[in-house]
Motif scaffolding. Structure first.
Motif, PDB file in Angstrom:
ATOM      1  N   ALA A 135     -34.338 -10.813  -2.793  1.00  0.00           N
ATOM      2  CA  ALA A 135     -34.952 -10.976  -4.107  1.00  0.00           C
ATOM      3  C   ALA A 135     -35.770  -9.726  -4.394  1.00  0.00           C
ATOM      4  O   ALA A 135     -36.896  -9.587  -3.912  1.00  0.00           O
ATOM      5  CB  ALA A 135     -35.826 -12.220  -4.115  1.00  0.00           C
ATOM      6  N   LEU A 136     -35.168  -8.824  -5.156  1.00  0.00           N
ATOM      7  CA  LEU A 136     -35.827  -7.566  -5.492  1.00  0.00           C
ATOM      8  C   LEU A 136     -36.109  -7.488  -6.987  1.00  0.00           C
ATOM      9  O   LEU A 136     -37.193  -7.118  -7.425  1.00  0.00           O
ATOM     10  CB  LEU A 136     -34.952  -6.370  -5.097  1.00  0.00           C
ATOM     11  CG  LEU A 136     -34.270  -6.384  -3.716  1.00  0.00           C
ATOM     12  CD1 LEU A 136     -33.499  -5.102  -3.506  1.00  0.00           C
ATOM     13  CD2 LEU A 136     -35.285  -6.575  -2.613  1.00  0.00           C
ATOM     14  N   THR A 137     -35.089  -7.830  -7.785  1.00  0.00           N
ATOM     15  CA  THR A 137     -35.132  -7.552  -9.224  1.00  0.00           C
ATOM     16  C   THR A 137     -36.128  -8.438  -9.949  1.00  0.00           C
ATOM     17  O   THR A 137     -36.111  -9.658  -9.791  1.00  0.00           O
ATOM     18  CB  THR A 137     -33.729  -7.806  -9.822  1.00  0.00           C
ATOM     19  OG1 THR A 137     -32.778  -7.073  -9.052  1.00  0.00           O
ATOM     20  CG2 THR A 137     -33.658  -7.378 -11.269  1.00  0.00           C
ATOM     21  N   GLU A 138     -36.965  -7.810 -10.771  1.00  0.00           N
ATOM     22  CA  GLU A 138     -37.885  -8.587 -11.601  1.00  0.00           C
ATOM     23  C   GLU A 138     -37.542  -8.395 -13.068  1.00  0.00           C
ATOM     24  O   GLU A 138     -36.772  -7.501 -13.433  1.00  0.00           O
ATOM     25  CB  GLU A 138     -39.335  -8.170 -11.307  1.00  0.00           C
ATOM     26  CG  GLU A 138     -39.706  -8.504  -9.861  1.00  0.00           C
ATOM     27  CD  GLU A 138     -41.178  -8.344  -9.542  1.00  0.00           C
ATOM     28  OE1 GLU A 138     -41.960  -7.952 -10.443  1.00  0.00           O
ATOM     29  OE2 GLU A 138     -41.543  -8.620  -8.376  1.00  0.00           O
ATOM     30  N   GLY A 185     -35.393  -3.668 -12.661  1.00  0.00           N
ATOM     31  CA  GLY A 185     -34.562  -3.915 -11.481  1.00  0.00           C
ATOM     32  C   GLY A 185     -34.217  -2.611 -10.788  1.00  0.00           C
ATOM     33  O   GLY A 185     -34.451  -2.441  -9.591  1.00  0.00           O
ATOM     34  N   SER A 186     -33.697  -1.653 -11.555  1.00  0.00           N
ATOM     35  CA  SER A 186     -33.371  -0.361 -10.950  1.00  0.00           C
ATOM     36  C   SER A 186     -34.642   0.319 -10.453  1.00  0.00           C
ATOM     37  O   SER A 186     -34.678   0.878  -9.360  1.00  0.00           O
ATOM     38  CB  SER A 186     -32.696   0.560 -11.969  1.00  0.00           C
ATOM     39  OG  SER A 186     -31.619  -0.084 -12.587  1.00  0.00           O
ATOM     40  N   ASP A 187     -35.675   0.253 -11.269  1.00  0.00           N
ATOM     41  CA  ASP A 187     -36.939   0.901 -10.906  1.00  0.00           C
ATOM     42  C   ASP A 187     -37.814  -0.117 -10.170  1.00  0.00           C
ATOM     43  O   ASP A 187     -38.692  -0.754 -10.755  1.00  0.00           O
ATOM     44  CB  ASP A 187     -37.625   1.403 -12.183  1.00  0.00           C
ATOM     45  CG  ASP A 187     -38.838   2.261 -11.856  1.00  0.00           C
ATOM     46  OD1 ASP A 187     -39.165   2.400 -10.653  1.00  0.00           O
ATOM     47  OD2 ASP A 187     -39.462   2.779 -12.797  1.00  0.00           O
TER      48      ASP A 187
HETATM   49  C1  LIG Z   1     -24.794 -11.931 -11.171  1.00  0.00           C
HETATM   50  C2  LIG Z   1     -25.947 -11.134 -10.703  1.00  0.00           C
HETATM   51  C3  LIG Z   1     -26.575 -11.479  -9.517  1.00  0.00           C
HETATM   52  C4  LIG Z   1     -27.660 -10.749  -9.056  1.00  0.00           C
HETATM   53  N1  LIG Z   1     -28.263 -11.119  -7.886  1.00  0.00           N
HETATM   54  C5  LIG Z   1     -29.358 -10.446  -7.454  1.00  0.00           C
HETATM   55  C6  LIG Z   1     -30.032 -10.833  -6.245  1.00  0.00           C
HETATM   56  O1  LIG Z   1     -29.610 -11.736  -5.526  1.00  0.00           O
HETATM   57  N2  LIG Z   1     -31.151 -10.183  -5.911  1.00  0.00           N
HETATM   58  C7  LIG Z   1     -31.657  -9.153  -6.662  1.00  0.00           C
HETATM   59  O2  LIG Z   1     -32.678  -8.588  -6.287  1.00  0.00           O
HETATM   60  N3  LIG Z   1     -31.035  -8.760  -7.794  1.00  0.00           N
HETATM   61  C8  LIG Z   1     -29.912  -9.371  -8.210  1.00  0.00           C
HETATM   62  N4  LIG Z   1     -29.265  -8.989  -9.364  1.00  0.00           N
HETATM   63  C9  LIG Z   1     -29.894  -7.969 -10.195  1.00  0.00           C
HETATM   64  C10 LIG Z   1     -29.225  -6.623 -10.188  1.00  0.00           C
HETATM   65  O3  LIG Z   1     -29.333  -6.018  -8.935  1.00  0.00           O
HETATM   66  C11 LIG Z   1     -29.882  -5.806 -11.319  1.00  0.00           C
HETATM   67  O4  LIG Z   1     -29.525  -6.416 -12.529  1.00  0.00           O
HETATM   68  C12 LIG Z   1     -29.464  -4.361 -11.302  1.00  0.00           C
HETATM   69  O5  LIG Z   1     -29.994  -3.717 -10.169  1.00  0.00           O
HETATM   70  C13 LIG Z   1     -29.951  -3.615 -12.565  1.00  0.00           C
HETATM   71  O6  LIG Z   1     -31.306  -3.828 -12.802  1.00  0.00           O
HETATM   72  P1  LIG Z   1     -31.801  -4.325 -14.242  1.00  0.00           P
HETATM   73  O7  LIG Z   1     -31.019  -5.516 -14.617  1.00  0.00           O
HETATM   74  O8  LIG Z   1     -33.278  -4.464 -14.222  1.00  0.00           O
HETATM   75  O9  LIG Z   1     -31.396  -3.175 -15.240  1.00  0.00           O
HETATM   76  P2  LIG Z   1     -32.217  -1.843 -15.588  1.00  0.00           P
HETATM   77  O10 LIG Z   1     -32.902  -1.337 -14.381  1.00  0.00           O
HETATM   78  O11 LIG Z   1     -33.031  -2.073 -16.799  1.00  0.00           O
HETATM   79  O12 LIG Z   1     -31.018  -0.858 -15.936  1.00  0.00           O
HETATM   80  C14 LIG Z   1     -30.288  -0.985 -17.156  1.00  0.00           C
HETATM   81  C15 LIG Z   1     -29.289   0.154 -17.242  1.00  0.00           C
HETATM   82  O13 LIG Z   1     -29.980   1.391 -17.244  1.00  0.00           O
HETATM   83  C16 LIG Z   1     -29.431   2.266 -16.275  1.00  0.00           C
HETATM   84  N5  LIG Z   1     -30.512   3.115 -15.764  1.00  0.00           N
HETATM   85  C17 LIG Z   1     -31.645   2.740 -15.152  1.00  0.00           C
HETATM   86  N6  LIG Z   1     -32.366   3.827 -14.804  1.00  0.00           N
HETATM   87  C18 LIG Z   1     -31.673   4.909 -15.213  1.00  0.00           C
HETATM   88  C19 LIG Z   1     -31.890   6.332 -15.148  1.00  0.00           C
HETATM   89  N7  LIG Z   1     -32.960   6.852 -14.559  1.00  0.00           N
HETATM   90  N8  LIG Z   1     -30.953   7.140 -15.683  1.00  0.00           N
HETATM   91  C20 LIG Z   1     -29.857   6.647 -16.278  1.00  0.00           C
HETATM   92  N9  LIG Z   1     -29.605   5.330 -16.367  1.00  0.00           N
HETATM   93  C21 LIG Z   1     -30.493   4.466 -15.843  1.00  0.00           C
HETATM   94  C22 LIG Z   1     -28.820   1.375 -15.212  1.00  0.00           C
HETATM   95  O14 LIG Z   1     -27.763   2.046 -14.546  1.00  0.00           O
HETATM   96  C23 LIG Z   1     -28.317   0.215 -16.059  1.00  0.00           C
HETATM   97  O15 LIG Z   1     -27.039   0.498 -16.538  1.00  0.00           O
HETATM   98  C24 LIG Z   1     -28.160  -9.665  -9.823  1.00  0.00           C
HETATM   99  C25 LIG Z   1     -27.521  -9.321 -11.017  1.00  0.00           C
HETATM  100  C26 LIG Z   1     -26.429 -10.027 -11.444  1.00  0.00           C
HETATM  101  C27 LIG Z   1     -25.767  -9.642 -12.726  1.00  0.00           C
END
Ligand SMILES: Cc1cc2nc3c(=O)[nH]c(=O)nc-3n(C[C@H](O)[C@H](O)[C@H](O)COP(=O)(O)OP(=O)(O)OC[C@H]3O[C@@H](n4cnc5c(N)ncnc54)[C@H](O)[C@@H]3O)c2cc1C
Length: 537
Positions: free
Chosen positions: A177-180, A184-186
Motif C-alpha cells: 500500500a503505497l499510493t495515496e 502515487g508516482s510521487d
Molecule cells: C487496478 C490498480 C491496482 C492498483 N493497486 C495498487 C496497490 O496494490 N498498491 C499501491 O500502492 N498502488 C496500487 N495502484 C496504484 C498505481 O500504482 C498508481 O495508480 C500509479 O503508480 C500511478 O500513480 P497515480 O495514480 O497517483 O498517478 P500520478 O502519479 O498522478 O500520475 C499520472 C500520470 O502522470 C505521469 N507522471 C507523473 N510524474 C511525471 C513526471 N515527472 N513526468 C512525466 N509524467 C509524469 C504518470 O506516468 C501518469 O501517467 C493500483 C492501480 C490500479 C489501476
C-alpha cells in the motif's frame, strides 16, 4: 434451425508449455531446463477446460466487500468466488508466489517466470497477490526477526484462504500500500503518519487510494515517521489476535482485472512494524518494485501470447472467401506481425528473468536498466496486440464468451501500476546514469549484431545514449523504445529462426514502429512466422 458451421473448436484442452515453442526454447536457453516437466504439468492443468472456466467465473463473479456484520461490528472482509480460490490454489501449489526464494537454484526465477506466464494467460487477476508476495521477500529479509516469522508461511505451497492471524495459517500472502489520493508516482507526498508505540512497533494513521488484494495477510506500507518516509509491515491481525485497524472503504470499479479486488483503505491507528531504516522507506520498498515490474512485463507478454494463440488457432480453422483465414495473404501478414510482437516480448522477458538468477555485471544492468525499460515497452504493446488479435476472430472476438475482451480489458493495467509509462522511462534514464558500466554492457549486448539493419540501429542508439539526449526527459520514451527494440532484435537474431529475426528487423527498426499490425513488408516468410506461434500440442 440453423446449423453451426465453419466455427473453430475451442482451444482446449491444450498444454500451455508443450504447445508453445518460443516459451519452451526460452526455458532451456535461460537455464531452467530442470523445471520442464513440472511446468509441463502446470501447463496441462491450466489448459484444461475446467481451469479455463475458472478464469471466466472468477471474473464474472467479482469480489464483494463486507464492511460490517449484522450487528454493526466492522468486518472489512472481501468475499471471492470459489473460482478465485481454486486458481490461487493452483498458483501456490506451483510455487508462483515464492519458489525462487524458497528453493533457490540456477534458473529458479526463469522457471517461476514461465509458470506465471502460463497462469497469466488463463487468468490475470490472481497474478497480483502472487507478484506482490514474490517481490516482498528481499524487503522482508531486511528484518531477520520479521523474516523468520513470515517467510516459512510465504514459502508454503498450500493456499490458505482463511481470514485468521497469520500464525494460525498454513500459508501467507503479502500486498503493498503505497499510493495515496494526492500522489502515487510521487511517493514523497505520502501523508500517512507512523507513530511509535511503547513496544517498539508503530501505529499508522492515514489512507491509501489503492491497496489491491486486501485479503492478503500483511502489507508493505509507506508512512511518514519522525525521520521521514519509512517502510512498514502491516498485518491484517495484531499480535493479540484482534483485527488490525485497516478499514476497507470501498472496492474500485475497474476496467479490467475484475477477479482481483483493489481497495481504498483508511488506517485508524493500525499496528505495523518498521522494515529497514527509518526515513529510507522509498529505497526499501523499491527493491520490491523491481520484481513486481518484472512481473508486469511477464504479465503483458502472457496476455499477448494468449491473444496470439487464440488468433492463430481461429485463423487455422475458419474459412472465408474459399480459403482458411491463415492462408489469406493479408491475414497471414497480420498474424505474423502479431507473432513477432509476442515472440519479442517473451524472449526479452525470459532473458530479463535470468538476470534475477545471476549476479554478474551484465545481470545487474539488466535488472536495474532493462526492467523498467521492458515494463514500459512490453506493457505499451499489449493493448494494441490484444485488440488486433481480437479482430482476427471477427465479431466473435468482441463477445464476452471468448477470452478476447478479458485480455483486452486487462492489458492497460500493467502499464499503469507499479509505475506508469513515463515514470518507467525516467527511471531508465536515471538507471543508465547511475549503474556502473551500463553503457558498456548495453554496447556489448548489441555487438555482433550480424544484421546490417540492427547494426546501424544499434550505432544510432549508442550515439543517443552518449549524447545529451539522456538528460532530455521529453525524449525518454523514444530512447527507451529504441533501447528495447534493439535488444529484442539482438535476442531474436541470436536465438530465433532467421525468418523471425529478419521480419523483426525489417519492421521494427525502420522508425515506423507503433502503427497497425499487418504492415510487414514484402519478401518475408510470413507463414513460417505464424506457424511457429501456432498453439500445437
Ligand atoms: C487496478 C490498480 C491496482 C492498483 N493497486 C495498487 C496497490 O496494490 N498498491 C499501491 O500502492 N498502488 C496500487 N495502484 C496504484 C498505481 O500504482 C498508481 O495508480 C500509479 O503508480 C500511478 O500513480 P497515480 O495514480 O497517483 O498517478 P500520478 O502519479 O498522478 O500520475 C499520472 C500520470 O502522470 C505521469 N507522471 C507523473 N510524474 C511525471 C513526471 N515527472 N513526468 C512525466 N509524467 C509524469 C504518470 O506516468 C501518469 O501517467 C493500483 C492501480 C490500479 C489501476
Amino acid at each position: 434451425m440453423f446449423e453451426v458451421q465453419n466455427q473453430p473448436p475451442p482451444l482446449e484442452p491444450y498444454n500451455l508449455l508443450t504447445s508453445d515453442t518460443v516459451l519452451r526454447e526460452a526455458l532451456l536457453r535461460e537455464r531452467a531446463e530442470w523445471a520442464e516437466s513440472q511446468l509441463a504439468a502446470l501447463g496441462a492443468t491450466l489448459g484444461k477446460p475446467e481451469t479455463v472456466q475458472l478464469g471466466f467465473d472468477a471474473n464474472k463473479y467479482a469480489p464483494t466487500l463486507r464492511t460490517f456484520d449484522r450487528y454493526g461490528y466492522r468486518l472489512d472482509e472481501v468475499d471471492f468466488h470459489p473460482a478465485w480460490h481454486e486458481l490461487m490454489g493452483i498458483a501456490l501449489k506451483a510455487g508462483l508466489h515464492s519458489s525462487p526464494w524458497a528453493s533457490p537454484q540456477p534458473g529458479a526465477h526463469v522457471a517461476r517466470a514461465a509458470g506465471t506466464y502460463m497462469l497469466g494467460q488463463i487468468e490475470s487477476g490472481v497474478y497480483c497477490p502472487l507478484a506482490m508476495t514474490y517481490g516482498s521477500v528481499p524487503t522482508l529479509r531486511r528484518e531477520p526477526a520479521i523474516a523468520a516469522e513470515w517467510l516459512p508461511r510465504i514459502f508454503a505451497r498450500d493456499y490458505d484462504r482463511r481470514f485468521k492471524p497469520a500464525r494460525d495459517k498454513i500459508s501467507a500472502l503479502i500486498g503493498m500500500a503505497l499510493t495515496e489520493n494526492q500522489g502515487g508516482s510521487d511517493l514523497r507526498t505520502n501523508s500517512t503518519r507512523a507513530e511509535p508505540a511503547s513496544d517498539g512497533s508503530f501505529r499508522l494513521h492515514g489512507h491509501k487510494w489503492f491497496m489491491s488484494a486486501p485479503m492478503c495477510d500483511a502489507f508493505l506500507v509507506l508512512a511518514q515517521a519522525a525521520k521521514g518516509l519509512s517502510c512498514f509491515l502491516m498485518p491484517r491481525w495484531t499480535p493479540d489476535a484482534t483485527r488490525n485497524a485497516i478499514r476497507i472503504l470501498r472496492l474500485k470499479d475497474k476496467l479490467g482485472n475484475r477477479s482481483n479486488a483493489s481497495s481504498e483503505v483508511e488506517f485508524d491507528g493500525a499496528y505495523a512494524q518498521l522494515i529497514g531504516e527509518e526515513g529510507r522507506g522509498i529505497p526499501t520498498v523499491i527493491e520490491m518494485g523491481n520484481y513486481t515490474r518484472l512481473d508486469c512485463a511477464i504479465g503483458s507478454s502472457a496476455l499477448m501470447r494468449q491473444a496470439v494463440a487464440q488468433a492463430i488457432h481461429h485463423a487455422r480453422h475458419r474459412t472465408a472467401f474459399q480459403k482458411r483465414l491463415i492462408d489469406q495473404p493479408l491475414m497471414s501478414n497480420v498474424l505474423a506481425d502479431l507473432a513477432l510482437e509476442s515472440e519479442a516480448a517473451t524472449v526479452l522477458t525470459m532473458r530479463l528473468a535470468r538476470a534475477y538468477d545471476e549476479s554478474d555485471e551484465t545481470s545487474a544492468v539488466f535488472r536495474r536498466v532493462l526492467t523498467p525499460a521492458a515494463k514500459f515497452w512490453i506493457c505499451k504493446r499489449a493493448p494494441f496486440a490484444t485488440y488486433e488479435a481480437m479482430e482476427v476472430l471477427g465479431g466473435s472476438g468482441y463477445i464476452e464468451e471468448s477470452i478476447m475482451p478479458r485480455l483486452y480489458r486487462e492489458a492497460p493495467v500493467n502499464s499503469i501500476w507499479e509505475g506508469a509509462g513515463n515514470i518507467m522511462c525516467l527511471d531508465v534514464l536515471r538507471a543508465i546514469e547511475r549503474t556502473p558500466n551500463a553503457g558498456d554492457v548495453l554496447r556489448h549486448e548489441l555487438a555482433d549484431a550480424g544484421d546490417a539493419r540492427l547494426k546501424a540501429f544499434a550505432e544510432r542508439l549508442q550515439q543517443r545514449l552518449r549524447a545529451a539526449d539522456r538528460n532530455d526527459e521529453s525524449q525518454a520514451r523514444a530512447l527507451v523504445r529504441e533501447l528495447v527494440l534493439a535488444l529484442q532484435a539482438a535476442l531474436l537474431a541470436k536465438h530465433s529462426p532467421p525468418a523471425v529475426a529478419d521480419a523483426f528487423c525489417a519492421s521494427r527498426l525502420n522508425g515506423e514502429g507503433g502503427g497497425a499490425f499487418g504492415t510487414l513488408p514484402r519478401g518475408l516468410d510470413l507463414r513460417a512466422i505464424a506457424e511457429r506461434a501456432a498453439p500445437l500440442n
